[in-house]
Design a protein around this motif. Structure first.
Motif, short mmCIF file in Angstrom:
data_model
loop_
_atom_site.label_atom_id
_atom_site.label_comp_id
_atom_site.label_asym_id
_atom_site.label_seq_id
_atom_site.Cartn_x
_atom_site.Cartn_y
_atom_site.Cartn_z
N ILE A 132 0.84 -1.21 0.00
CA ILE A 132 0.00 0.00 0.00
C ILE A 132 0.87 1.25 0.00
CG2 ILE A 132 -1.63 1.34 1.39
CD1 ILE A 132 -2.83 -1.32 2.32
N LEU A 133 1.94 1.23 0.76
CA LEU A 133 2.80 2.42 0.86
C LEU A 133 3.56 2.69 -0.43
CD1 LEU A 133 4.19 2.03 4.49
CD2 LEU A 133 2.41 3.58 3.68
N GLN A 134 3.72 1.66 -1.27
CA GLN A 134 4.38 1.87 -2.56
C GLN A 134 3.45 2.58 -3.55
OE1 GLN A 134 6.01 -2.05 -3.74
NE2 GLN A 134 7.99 -1.01 -3.77
N HIS A 135 2.13 2.39 -3.36
CA HIS A 135 1.16 2.94 -4.33
C HIS A 135 0.17 3.90 -3.69
CE1 HIS A 135 2.72 -0.14 -7.04
NE2 HIS A 135 2.47 -1.05 -6.11
N GLY A 136 0.13 3.96 -2.37
CA GLY A 136 -0.84 4.82 -1.70
C GLY A 136 -0.21 5.61 -0.57
N SER A 137 -0.96 5.76 0.53
CA SER A 137 -0.49 6.57 1.65
C SER A 137 -0.83 5.89 2.98
CB SER A 137 -1.15 7.95 1.61
OG SER A 137 -2.54 7.85 1.86
N TRP A 138 -0.34 6.51 4.05
CA TRP A 138 -0.66 5.99 5.39
C TRP A 138 -2.14 6.13 5.72
CZ3 TRP A 138 2.08 3.04 8.57
CH2 TRP A 138 3.46 2.92 8.34
N ASP A 139 -2.80 7.11 5.14
CA ASP A 139 -4.24 7.25 5.37
C ASP A 139 -4.99 6.00 4.90
OD1 ASP A 139 -3.90 9.72 6.46
OD2 ASP A 139 -4.45 10.84 4.65
N ASP A 140 -4.55 5.41 3.77
CA ASP A 140 -5.18 4.18 3.29
C ASP A 140 -4.95 3.02 4.26
OD1 ASP A 140 -5.92 5.53 0.94
OD2 ASP A 140 -3.97 5.13 0.03
N VAL A 141 -3.75 2.98 4.84
CA VAL A 141 -3.43 1.93 5.81
C VAL A 141 -4.36 2.02 7.02
CG1 VAL A 141 -1.66 1.05 7.39
CG2 VAL A 141 -1.02 1.79 5.08
N PHE A 142 -4.52 3.23 7.55
CA PHE A 142 -5.34 3.42 8.74
C PHE A 142 -6.83 3.21 8.45
CE2 PHE A 142 -1.78 6.43 10.16
CZ PHE A 142 -1.10 5.39 10.79
N THR A 143 -7.28 3.54 7.26
CA THR A 143 -8.70 3.39 6.91
C THR A 143 -9.12 1.92 6.95
OG1 THR A 143 -8.68 5.37 5.54
CG2 THR A 143 -10.43 3.77 5.12
N ILE A 144 -8.27 1.04 6.45
CA ILE A 144 -8.57 -0.40 6.49
C ILE A 144 -8.68 -0.88 7.93
CG2 ILE A 144 -7.73 -2.69 5.89
CD1 ILE A 144 -6.41 -1.43 3.42
N SER A 145 -7.76 -0.44 8.77
CA SER A 145 -7.78 -0.85 10.18
C SER A 145 -9.06 -0.38 10.87
CB SER A 145 -6.56 -0.28 10.91
OG SER A 145 -5.37 -0.81 10.39
N VAL A 146 -9.46 0.85 10.62
CA VAL A 146 -10.66 1.40 11.24
C VAL A 146 -11.90 0.59 10.81
CG1 VAL A 146 -12.21 3.40 11.30
CG2 VAL A 146 -9.75 3.71 11.57
N GLY A 147 -11.97 0.26 9.52
CA GLY A 147 -13.10 -0.52 9.03
C GLY A 147 -13.22 -1.87 9.72
N LEU A 148 -12.08 -2.54 9.93
CA LEU A 148 -12.11 -3.84 10.61
C LEU A 148 -12.48 -3.69 12.09
CD1 LEU A 148 -9.01 -5.55 8.95
CD2 LEU A 148 -11.42 -6.15 8.66
N TYR A 149 -12.03 -2.61 12.73
CA TYR A 149 -12.42 -2.37 14.12
C TYR A 149 -13.94 -2.24 14.24
CZ TYR A 149 -7.62 -1.49 15.78
OH TYR A 149 -6.31 -1.63 16.15
#
Length: 512
Positions: free
Chosen positions: A477-494
Protein backbone atom coordinates in the motif's frame (compact mmCIF):
# COMPACT_ATOMS: atom_id res chain seq x y z
CA UNK A 1 -6.46 -32.44 63.33
CA UNK A 2 -4.85 -29.14 62.30
CA UNK A 3 -1.97 -27.54 64.21
CA UNK A 4 -4.11 -24.95 65.96
CA UNK A 5 -6.50 -27.64 67.26
CA UNK A 6 -3.52 -29.78 68.26
CA UNK A 7 -2.09 -26.98 70.36
CA UNK A 8 -5.40 -26.48 72.15
CA UNK A 9 -5.98 -30.16 72.84
CA UNK A 10 -5.84 -31.16 76.55
CA UNK A 11 -4.30 -34.45 75.52
CA UNK A 12 -1.19 -32.64 74.40
CA UNK A 13 -0.24 -31.14 77.74
CA UNK A 14 1.15 -34.31 79.36
CA UNK A 15 3.62 -34.51 76.51
CA UNK A 16 5.49 -31.45 77.59
CA UNK A 17 4.41 -30.91 81.21
CA UNK A 18 3.89 -33.22 84.13
CA UNK A 19 0.10 -33.19 84.39
CA UNK A 20 -1.24 -29.79 83.49
CA UNK A 21 -1.11 -26.90 81.07
CA UNK A 22 1.64 -24.27 81.39
CA UNK A 23 1.38 -21.91 84.33
CA UNK A 24 0.74 -18.33 83.35
CA UNK A 25 1.62 -15.19 85.26
CA UNK A 26 -0.56 -12.25 84.24
CA UNK A 27 2.00 -9.73 85.43
CA UNK A 28 4.85 -10.50 83.09
CA UNK A 29 3.10 -12.64 80.47
CA UNK A 30 5.66 -15.41 80.99
CA UNK A 31 4.71 -19.05 81.24
CA UNK A 32 6.90 -21.73 82.84
CA UNK A 33 6.88 -25.29 81.58
CA UNK A 34 7.88 -28.02 84.00
CA UNK A 35 10.35 -30.37 82.49
CA UNK A 36 9.83 -34.10 82.37
CA UNK A 37 12.74 -36.39 81.50
CA UNK A 38 10.37 -38.72 79.70
CA UNK A 39 8.50 -36.03 77.80
CA UNK A 40 8.50 -35.29 74.08
CA UNK A 41 9.81 -32.10 72.58
CA UNK A 42 7.58 -30.33 70.06
CA UNK A 43 8.64 -27.76 67.46
CA UNK A 44 5.87 -25.77 65.78
CA UNK A 45 7.07 -23.44 63.03
CA UNK A 46 4.79 -20.88 61.47
CA UNK A 47 4.65 -21.06 57.69
CA UNK A 48 2.40 -18.10 56.94
CA UNK A 49 -0.12 -15.69 58.39
CA UNK A 50 -2.91 -18.22 58.01
CA UNK A 51 -1.48 -20.24 60.92
CA UNK A 52 -0.34 -23.27 58.95
CA UNK A 53 2.33 -25.00 61.06
CA UNK A 54 5.06 -27.55 60.56
CA UNK A 55 5.26 -29.81 63.65
CA UNK A 56 8.34 -31.83 64.58
CA UNK A 57 8.36 -34.19 67.59
CA UNK A 58 11.51 -35.50 69.26
CA UNK A 59 12.12 -37.55 72.39
CA UNK A 60 13.69 -35.60 75.25
CA UNK A 61 15.32 -38.49 77.02
CA UNK A 62 18.53 -37.45 78.75
CA UNK A 63 20.48 -39.37 76.19
CA UNK A 64 19.50 -36.63 73.76
CA UNK A 65 21.70 -33.60 73.43
CA UNK A 66 21.51 -31.15 76.31
CA UNK A 67 20.54 -28.51 73.80
CA UNK A 68 17.22 -30.18 73.05
CA UNK A 69 14.40 -27.76 73.70
CA UNK A 70 10.79 -27.12 73.00
CA UNK A 71 10.07 -24.14 70.84
CA UNK A 72 6.70 -22.78 69.89
CA UNK A 73 6.30 -19.92 67.47
CA UNK A 74 2.78 -18.66 67.09
CA UNK A 75 1.81 -15.61 65.03
CA UNK A 76 5.46 -14.49 65.26
CA UNK A 77 5.23 -13.36 68.91
CA UNK A 78 5.69 -16.17 71.49
CA UNK A 79 8.65 -18.47 71.89
CA UNK A 80 9.05 -21.28 74.44
CA UNK A 81 12.78 -21.48 75.11
CA UNK A 82 14.94 -24.24 76.50
CA UNK A 83 14.24 -23.29 80.11
CA UNK A 84 10.50 -23.71 79.62
CA UNK A 85 9.80 -19.96 79.59
CA UNK A 86 7.51 -18.34 77.03
CA UNK A 87 8.59 -14.85 76.03
CA UNK A 88 7.62 -12.38 73.36
CA UNK A 89 9.77 -12.38 70.22
CA UNK A 90 9.44 -11.23 66.65
CA UNK A 91 9.74 -14.05 64.18
CA UNK A 92 10.14 -12.75 60.67
CA UNK A 93 8.91 -15.01 57.92
CA UNK A 94 10.54 -14.25 54.55
CA UNK A 95 8.06 -12.49 52.29
CA UNK A 96 8.80 -14.81 49.39
CA UNK A 97 7.51 -17.78 51.43
CA UNK A 98 4.19 -16.00 51.93
CA UNK A 99 3.86 -14.76 48.35
CA UNK A 100 1.06 -16.72 46.58
CA UNK A 101 2.48 -19.34 44.24
CA UNK A 102 -0.15 -18.62 41.59
CA UNK A 103 1.21 -15.09 41.29
CA UNK A 104 4.74 -16.44 40.98
CA UNK A 105 3.47 -18.31 37.92
CA UNK A 106 1.78 -15.15 36.63
CA UNK A 107 4.99 -13.11 37.05
CA UNK A 108 7.06 -15.75 35.27
CA UNK A 109 4.58 -15.71 32.37
CA UNK A 110 4.76 -11.91 32.43
CA UNK A 111 8.55 -12.01 32.10
CA UNK A 112 8.34 -14.56 29.28
CA UNK A 113 6.03 -12.25 27.34
CA UNK A 114 8.33 -9.32 28.05
CA UNK A 115 11.17 -11.24 26.38
CA UNK A 116 8.78 -12.29 23.61
CA UNK A 117 8.13 -8.75 22.43
CA UNK A 118 11.66 -7.54 23.11
CA UNK A 119 12.89 -10.13 20.63
CA UNK A 120 10.07 -9.35 18.21
CA UNK A 121 10.17 -5.54 18.01
CA UNK A 122 13.94 -5.20 17.81
CA UNK A 123 13.62 -5.96 14.09
CA UNK A 124 11.30 -2.97 13.60
CA UNK A 125 14.20 -0.72 14.69
CA UNK A 126 17.10 -2.73 13.26
CA UNK A 127 15.34 -2.96 9.87
CA UNK A 128 16.17 0.71 9.20
CA UNK A 129 20.00 0.35 9.20
CA UNK A 130 19.72 -3.16 7.77
CA UNK A 131 17.69 -1.98 4.76
CA UNK A 132 20.19 0.81 4.18
CA UNK A 133 23.10 -1.66 4.34
CA UNK A 134 21.53 -4.31 2.11
CA UNK A 135 19.51 -2.04 -0.22
CA UNK A 136 16.03 -3.39 0.60
CA UNK A 137 12.96 -1.57 -0.79
CA UNK A 138 9.67 -1.19 1.19
CA UNK A 139 8.19 -4.35 -0.35
CA UNK A 140 11.21 -6.40 0.77
CA UNK A 141 11.03 -4.83 4.22
CA UNK A 142 7.37 -5.83 4.42
CA UNK A 143 8.27 -9.38 3.36
CA UNK A 144 10.93 -9.63 6.08
CA UNK A 145 8.59 -8.23 8.72
CA UNK A 146 5.84 -10.66 7.75
CA UNK A 147 8.13 -13.73 7.60
CA UNK A 148 8.03 -13.92 11.39
CA UNK A 149 4.30 -14.60 11.16
CA UNK A 150 4.77 -17.57 8.83
CA UNK A 151 6.17 -19.65 11.65
CA UNK A 152 3.98 -17.95 14.24
CA UNK A 153 0.91 -19.04 12.29
CA UNK A 154 1.99 -22.68 12.09
CA UNK A 155 2.27 -23.33 15.83
CA UNK A 156 -0.85 -21.64 17.23
CA UNK A 157 -3.21 -24.63 17.13
CA UNK A 158 -0.39 -27.16 17.55
CA UNK A 159 0.85 -25.26 20.61
CA UNK A 160 -2.64 -25.24 22.09
CA UNK A 161 -3.08 -29.01 21.61
CA UNK A 162 0.39 -29.68 23.01
CA UNK A 163 -0.20 -27.46 26.06
CA UNK A 164 -3.63 -28.92 26.82
CA UNK A 165 -2.36 -32.50 26.64
CA UNK A 166 1.20 -32.46 28.06
CA UNK A 167 1.11 -29.30 30.18
CA UNK A 168 2.03 -25.66 29.66
CA UNK A 169 5.36 -25.74 31.53
CA UNK A 170 7.16 -27.82 28.92
CA UNK A 171 5.59 -25.99 25.99
CA UNK A 172 6.35 -22.46 27.19
CA UNK A 173 9.89 -23.42 28.16
CA UNK A 174 10.46 -24.88 24.69
CA UNK A 175 9.06 -21.75 23.05
CA UNK A 176 11.29 -19.32 24.93
CA UNK A 177 14.55 -21.16 24.30
CA UNK A 178 13.63 -21.75 20.63
CA UNK A 179 12.91 -18.12 19.80
CA UNK A 180 15.94 -16.96 21.81
CA UNK A 181 18.27 -19.10 19.70
CA UNK A 182 16.58 -17.85 16.50
CA UNK A 183 17.05 -14.24 17.65
CA UNK A 184 20.78 -14.80 18.18
CA UNK A 185 21.08 -16.35 14.70
CA UNK A 186 19.36 -13.41 12.91
CA UNK A 187 22.51 -11.32 12.13
CA UNK A 188 24.31 -14.39 10.79
CA UNK A 189 21.35 -15.23 8.54
CA UNK A 190 21.14 -11.64 7.23
CA UNK A 191 24.77 -11.77 6.16
CA UNK A 192 24.22 -15.10 4.38
CA UNK A 193 21.35 -13.68 2.32
CA UNK A 194 17.66 -12.82 2.24
CA UNK A 195 16.35 -16.43 2.01
CA UNK A 196 18.29 -17.41 5.14
CA UNK A 197 16.95 -14.38 7.00
CA UNK A 198 13.37 -15.23 6.06
CA UNK A 199 13.81 -18.81 7.31
CA UNK A 200 15.33 -17.73 10.65
CA UNK A 201 12.58 -15.17 11.23
CA UNK A 202 9.99 -17.84 10.47
CA UNK A 203 11.76 -20.17 12.94
CA UNK A 204 11.56 -17.44 15.55
CA UNK A 205 7.83 -17.26 14.92
CA UNK A 206 7.56 -21.01 15.55
CA UNK A 207 8.88 -20.51 19.08
CA UNK A 208 6.76 -17.46 19.90
CA UNK A 209 3.69 -19.11 18.41
CA UNK A 210 3.34 -21.61 21.27
CA UNK A 211 3.70 -18.98 24.01
CA UNK A 212 0.15 -17.64 24.15
CA UNK A 213 -1.64 -21.04 24.07
CA UNK A 214 0.76 -22.42 26.69
CA UNK A 215 0.29 -19.41 28.95
CA UNK A 216 -3.48 -19.58 28.61
CA UNK A 217 -3.44 -23.25 29.56
CA UNK A 218 -1.29 -22.63 32.64
CA UNK A 219 -3.33 -19.70 33.95
CA UNK A 220 -6.62 -21.54 33.42
CA UNK A 221 -5.34 -24.07 35.98
CA UNK A 222 -3.65 -21.68 38.40
CA UNK A 223 -5.73 -18.50 38.55
CA UNK A 224 -9.19 -18.29 40.20
CA UNK A 225 -12.03 -16.85 38.16
CA UNK A 226 -12.23 -13.67 40.23
CA UNK A 227 -8.55 -12.89 39.45
CA UNK A 228 -8.67 -13.81 35.76
CA UNK A 229 -8.84 -10.39 34.12
CA UNK A 230 -6.09 -8.78 36.18
CA UNK A 231 -3.74 -11.76 35.86
CA UNK A 232 -4.14 -11.90 32.09
CA UNK A 233 -3.81 -8.12 31.88
CA UNK A 234 -0.55 -8.31 33.82
CA UNK A 235 0.83 -11.07 31.59
CA UNK A 236 -0.12 -9.28 28.39
CA UNK A 237 1.28 -6.02 29.73
CA UNK A 238 4.58 -7.90 29.69
CA UNK A 239 4.30 -7.84 25.90
CA UNK A 240 3.74 -4.09 25.93
CA UNK A 241 6.60 -3.46 28.34
CA UNK A 242 8.70 -5.75 26.16
CA UNK A 243 7.94 -3.44 23.26
CA UNK A 244 8.85 -0.47 25.46
CA UNK A 245 12.14 -2.07 26.49
CA UNK A 246 13.01 -3.22 22.99
CA UNK A 247 12.19 0.09 21.34
CA UNK A 248 14.00 2.08 24.04
CA UNK A 249 17.25 0.08 24.14
CA UNK A 250 17.56 -0.92 20.47
CA UNK A 251 18.56 2.54 19.18
CA UNK A 252 21.17 2.86 21.95
CA UNK A 253 22.69 -0.53 21.18
CA UNK A 254 22.64 0.10 17.43
CA UNK A 255 24.28 3.51 17.84
CA UNK A 256 27.11 2.25 20.04
CA UNK A 257 27.64 -1.38 18.99
CA UNK A 258 25.94 -1.84 15.61
CA UNK A 259 22.62 -3.44 14.73
CA UNK A 260 23.74 -7.10 15.31
CA UNK A 261 24.24 -6.34 19.03
CA UNK A 262 20.48 -5.98 19.49
CA UNK A 263 19.85 -9.59 18.52
CA UNK A 264 22.79 -11.03 20.47
CA UNK A 265 21.98 -9.23 23.73
CA UNK A 266 18.21 -9.72 23.69
CA UNK A 267 18.40 -13.36 22.63
CA UNK A 268 20.78 -14.33 25.43
CA UNK A 269 18.26 -13.31 28.13
CA UNK A 270 16.12 -16.35 27.34
CA UNK A 271 18.56 -18.72 29.08
CA UNK A 272 18.24 -16.76 32.35
CA UNK A 273 14.45 -16.99 32.22
CA UNK A 274 14.52 -20.71 31.42
CA UNK A 275 16.57 -21.45 34.56
CA UNK A 276 13.96 -19.78 36.77
CA UNK A 277 11.07 -21.38 34.92
CA UNK A 278 12.37 -24.94 35.29
CA UNK A 279 12.97 -24.52 39.04
CA UNK A 280 9.92 -22.47 40.07
CA UNK A 281 6.99 -23.39 37.80
CA UNK A 282 4.63 -26.33 37.39
CA UNK A 283 1.90 -26.87 34.80
CA UNK A 284 -0.83 -27.14 37.44
CA UNK A 285 -1.31 -26.95 41.23
CA UNK A 286 -1.68 -30.75 41.32
CA UNK A 287 1.96 -31.12 40.26
CA UNK A 288 3.31 -28.56 42.75
CA UNK A 289 4.31 -30.31 45.98
CA UNK A 290 5.31 -27.04 47.70
CA UNK A 291 1.90 -25.39 47.36
CA UNK A 292 0.33 -24.51 50.71
CA UNK A 293 -2.98 -26.21 51.51
CA UNK A 294 -5.11 -23.06 51.75
CA UNK A 295 -3.92 -21.78 48.37
CA UNK A 296 -4.48 -25.21 46.85
CA UNK A 297 -8.05 -25.15 48.18
CA UNK A 298 -8.66 -21.62 46.90
CA UNK A 299 -7.53 -22.61 43.40
CA UNK A 300 -9.46 -25.91 43.43
CA UNK A 301 -12.68 -24.18 44.48
CA UNK A 302 -12.48 -21.34 41.94
CA UNK A 303 -10.76 -22.73 38.84
CA UNK A 304 -12.92 -24.39 36.23
CA UNK A 305 -10.06 -26.21 34.49
CA UNK A 306 -9.17 -29.23 36.65
CA UNK A 307 -9.09 -32.49 34.74
CA UNK A 308 -6.44 -33.10 32.07
CA UNK A 309 -7.58 -33.15 28.45
CA UNK A 310 -7.40 -36.50 26.64
CA UNK A 311 -9.16 -35.57 23.38
CA UNK A 312 -10.29 -32.36 21.70
CA UNK A 313 -14.02 -32.12 20.77
CA UNK A 314 -13.41 -30.24 17.52
CA UNK A 315 -16.94 -30.57 16.17
CA UNK A 316 -18.46 -29.25 19.39
CA UNK A 317 -16.01 -26.33 19.58
CA UNK A 318 -16.53 -25.29 15.96
CA UNK A 319 -20.32 -25.54 16.21
CA UNK A 320 -20.58 -22.67 18.73
CA UNK A 321 -21.29 -19.11 17.41
CA UNK A 322 -19.35 -17.45 20.29
CA UNK A 323 -16.25 -19.38 19.20
CA UNK A 324 -16.54 -17.99 15.66
CA UNK A 325 -17.20 -14.52 17.07
CA UNK A 326 -13.98 -14.85 19.05
CA UNK A 327 -12.03 -16.00 16.00
CA UNK A 328 -13.38 -13.25 13.74
CA UNK A 329 -12.88 -10.49 16.28
CA UNK A 330 -9.33 -11.65 16.97
CA UNK A 331 -8.64 -11.17 13.25
CA UNK A 332 -10.14 -7.67 13.27
CA UNK A 333 -8.22 -6.68 16.38
CA UNK A 334 -4.81 -7.98 15.33
CA UNK A 335 -4.87 -6.38 11.88
CA UNK A 336 -4.47 -2.92 13.38
CA UNK A 337 -2.34 -4.00 16.33
CA UNK A 338 0.33 -5.83 14.32
CA UNK A 339 0.57 -3.05 11.75
CA UNK A 340 1.36 -0.58 14.50
CA UNK A 341 3.73 -3.05 16.17
CA UNK A 342 5.87 -3.54 13.07
CA UNK A 343 5.46 -0.29 11.13
CA UNK A 344 5.25 2.41 13.82
CA UNK A 345 8.99 3.33 13.82
CA UNK A 346 8.89 3.55 10.02
CA UNK A 347 5.81 5.82 10.24
CA UNK A 348 7.62 8.11 12.66
CA UNK A 349 10.70 8.13 10.46
CA UNK A 350 9.01 8.66 7.06
CA UNK A 351 5.95 10.76 7.91
CA UNK A 352 6.91 12.62 11.08
CA UNK A 353 10.57 12.95 10.01
CA UNK A 354 12.10 11.64 13.23
CA UNK A 355 15.61 10.18 13.11
CA UNK A 356 16.42 6.61 14.15
CA UNK A 357 16.93 7.43 17.83
CA UNK A 358 13.77 9.54 18.02
CA UNK A 359 11.72 6.93 16.17
CA UNK A 360 12.68 4.23 18.64
CA UNK A 361 12.18 6.33 21.76
CA UNK A 362 8.87 7.87 20.67
CA UNK A 363 7.54 4.45 19.72
CA UNK A 364 7.81 3.61 23.41
CA UNK A 365 4.93 5.84 24.52
CA UNK A 366 2.03 3.96 22.88
CA UNK A 367 3.25 0.65 24.30
CA UNK A 368 3.81 2.14 27.74
CA UNK A 369 0.26 3.46 27.59
CA UNK A 370 -0.95 -0.04 26.70
CA UNK A 371 0.83 -1.56 29.71
CA UNK A 372 -0.85 0.88 32.07
CA UNK A 373 -4.27 0.63 30.40
CA UNK A 374 -4.23 -3.17 30.27
CA UNK A 375 -3.71 -3.45 34.03
CA UNK A 376 -6.26 -0.71 34.75
CA UNK A 377 -8.77 -2.50 32.52
CA UNK A 378 -8.10 -5.80 34.27
CA UNK A 379 -8.82 -4.34 37.69
CA UNK A 380 -11.95 -2.61 36.41
CA UNK A 381 -13.25 -5.83 34.83
CA UNK A 382 -12.61 -7.96 37.93
CA UNK A 383 -14.21 -5.30 40.13
CA UNK A 384 -17.33 -5.24 37.96
CA UNK A 385 -17.58 -9.03 38.08
CA UNK A 386 -17.14 -9.09 41.87
CA UNK A 387 -19.91 -6.51 42.22
CA UNK A 388 -22.44 -8.62 40.38
CA UNK A 389 -22.09 -7.61 36.72
CA UNK A 390 -22.41 -10.57 34.41
CA UNK A 391 -19.19 -11.77 32.82
CA UNK A 392 -20.85 -11.44 29.39
CA UNK A 393 -21.61 -7.74 29.86
CA UNK A 394 -18.14 -7.04 31.25
CA UNK A 395 -16.44 -8.73 28.27
CA UNK A 396 -18.64 -6.81 25.82
CA UNK A 397 -17.99 -3.45 27.49
CA UNK A 398 -14.23 -3.93 27.63
CA UNK A 399 -13.92 -5.17 24.05
CA UNK A 400 -16.13 -2.39 22.69
CA UNK A 401 -13.71 0.11 24.22
CA UNK A 402 -10.86 -1.95 22.72
CA UNK A 403 -12.35 -1.58 19.22
CA UNK A 404 -13.96 1.86 19.10
CA UNK A 405 -11.14 3.65 20.94
CA UNK A 406 -8.43 2.81 18.37
CA UNK A 407 -10.87 3.41 15.51
CA UNK A 408 -11.59 6.94 16.72
CA UNK A 409 -7.98 7.97 17.31
CA UNK A 410 -6.69 6.52 14.03
CA UNK A 411 -9.27 8.57 12.11
CA UNK A 412 -7.85 11.71 13.72
CA UNK A 413 -4.33 11.14 12.40
CA UNK A 414 -5.19 12.41 8.89
CA UNK A 415 -6.29 15.74 10.42
CA UNK A 416 -3.14 16.26 12.54
CA UNK A 417 -0.04 18.09 11.32
CA UNK A 418 1.87 18.28 14.62
CA UNK A 419 4.28 15.38 15.28
CA UNK A 420 3.64 15.67 19.03
CA UNK A 421 -0.13 15.36 18.52
CA UNK A 422 0.38 12.41 16.18
CA UNK A 423 2.40 10.60 18.85
CA UNK A 424 -0.31 11.41 21.42
CA UNK A 425 -2.97 10.06 19.07
CA UNK A 426 -1.02 6.84 18.62
CA UNK A 427 -0.65 6.50 22.40
CA UNK A 428 -4.39 6.99 22.96
CA UNK A 429 -5.18 4.51 20.19
CA UNK A 430 -2.98 1.82 21.73
CA UNK A 431 -4.10 2.66 25.26
CA UNK A 432 -7.75 1.99 24.48
CA UNK A 433 -6.76 -1.07 22.42
CA UNK A 434 -5.33 -2.61 25.61
CA UNK A 435 -8.82 -2.96 27.11
CA UNK A 436 -9.11 -5.96 24.77
CA UNK A 437 -7.07 -7.96 27.30
CA UNK A 438 -10.16 -7.94 29.54
CA UNK A 439 -12.42 -8.56 26.55
CA UNK A 440 -11.67 -11.13 23.88
CA UNK A 441 -8.31 -12.21 25.37
CA UNK A 442 -10.02 -13.27 28.63
CA UNK A 443 -12.93 -14.92 26.85
CA UNK A 444 -11.20 -18.21 26.00
CA UNK A 445 -11.10 -19.22 29.65
CA UNK A 446 -14.71 -18.07 30.11
CA UNK A 447 -16.35 -20.17 27.44
CA UNK A 448 -14.09 -23.27 27.35
CA UNK A 449 -11.73 -23.40 30.36
CA UNK A 450 -10.59 -26.98 29.77
CA UNK A 451 -9.77 -26.26 26.13
CA UNK A 452 -8.53 -22.68 26.57
CA UNK A 453 -5.14 -23.46 25.01
CA UNK A 454 -6.68 -24.95 21.87
CA UNK A 455 -9.27 -22.19 21.66
CA UNK A 456 -6.63 -19.49 21.93
CA UNK A 457 -4.64 -21.33 19.28
CA UNK A 458 -7.67 -21.22 16.97
CA UNK A 459 -8.48 -17.55 17.48
CA UNK A 460 -4.86 -16.45 17.48
CA UNK A 461 -4.33 -18.29 14.20
CA UNK A 462 -6.85 -15.88 12.71
CA UNK A 463 -5.08 -13.04 14.53
CA UNK A 464 -1.70 -14.07 13.16
CA UNK A 465 -3.17 -14.40 9.68
CA UNK A 466 -4.26 -10.79 10.05
CA UNK A 467 -0.71 -9.93 11.06
CA UNK A 468 0.78 -11.68 8.04
CA UNK A 469 -1.64 -10.12 5.56
CA UNK A 470 -1.72 -6.68 7.20
CA UNK A 471 2.04 -6.34 7.59
CA UNK A 472 2.78 -7.45 4.03
CA UNK A 473 -0.14 -5.44 2.58
CA UNK A 474 1.07 -2.28 4.29
CA UNK A 475 4.36 -2.46 2.39
CA UNK A 476 2.51 -2.70 -0.95
CA UNK A 477 0.00 0.00 0.00
CA UNK A 478 2.80 2.42 0.86
CA UNK A 479 4.38 1.87 -2.56
CA UNK A 480 1.16 2.94 -4.33
CA UNK A 481 -0.84 4.82 -1.70
CA UNK A 482 -0.49 6.57 1.65
CA UNK A 483 -0.66 5.99 5.39
CA UNK A 484 -4.24 7.25 5.37
CA UNK A 485 -5.18 4.18 3.29
CA UNK A 486 -3.43 1.93 5.81
CA UNK A 487 -5.34 3.42 8.74
CA UNK A 488 -8.70 3.39 6.91
CA UNK A 489 -8.57 -0.40 6.49
CA UNK A 490 -7.78 -0.85 10.18
CA UNK A 491 -10.66 1.40 11.24
CA UNK A 492 -13.10 -0.52 9.03
CA UNK A 493 -12.11 -3.84 10.61
CA UNK A 494 -12.42 -2.37 14.12
CA UNK A 495 -16.03 -1.36 13.34
CA UNK A 496 -16.89 -4.80 11.94
CA UNK A 497 -15.40 -6.42 15.03
CA UNK A 498 -17.50 -4.23 17.33
CA UNK A 499 -20.75 -5.34 15.70
CA UNK A 500 -19.86 -9.05 15.63
CA UNK A 501 -18.64 -9.08 19.23
CA UNK A 502 -21.75 -7.46 20.67
CA UNK A 503 -24.08 -9.72 18.69
CA UNK A 504 -22.53 -13.15 19.27
CA UNK A 505 -20.06 -13.19 22.18
CA UNK A 506 -20.80 -14.55 25.67
CA UNK A 507 -18.98 -14.80 28.98
CA UNK A 508 -20.69 -18.03 30.05
CA UNK A 509 -19.15 -21.48 29.83
CA UNK A 510 -20.50 -23.15 26.70
CA UNK A 511 -18.09 -26.11 26.43
CA UNK A 512 -17.52 -28.31 29.47
Amino acid sequence: MNARALLCSPNLHPLYTSNRPPETSPRNHRRTLKSDPKSLRIWIHERNRSSVFRVLVRSSDKRESSNSFAETIKEGREIVNGNGVVSDSLSSVPWWEEFPKRWVIVLLCFSAFLLCNMDRVNMSIAILPMSAEYGWNPATVGLIQSSFFWGYLLTQIAGGIWADTVGGKMVLGFGVIWWSVATILTPIAAKLGLPFLLVVRAFMGVGEGVAMPAMNNILSKWVPVQERSRSLALVYSGMYLGSVTGLAFSPFLIHHFGWPSVFYSFGSLGTVWLTLWLTKAESSPIEDLTLLPEERKLIADNCASKEPVKSIPWRLILSKPPVWALIGCHFCHNWGTFILLTWMPTYYHQVLKFNLMESGLLSVFPWLTMAISANAGGWIADTLVSRGFSVTNVRKIMQTIGFLGPAFFLTQLKHIDSPAMAVLCMACSQGTDAFSQSGLYSNHQDIAPRYSGVLLGLSNTAGVLAGVLGTAATGHILQHGSWDDVFTISVGLYLVGTVVWNLFSTGEKIID
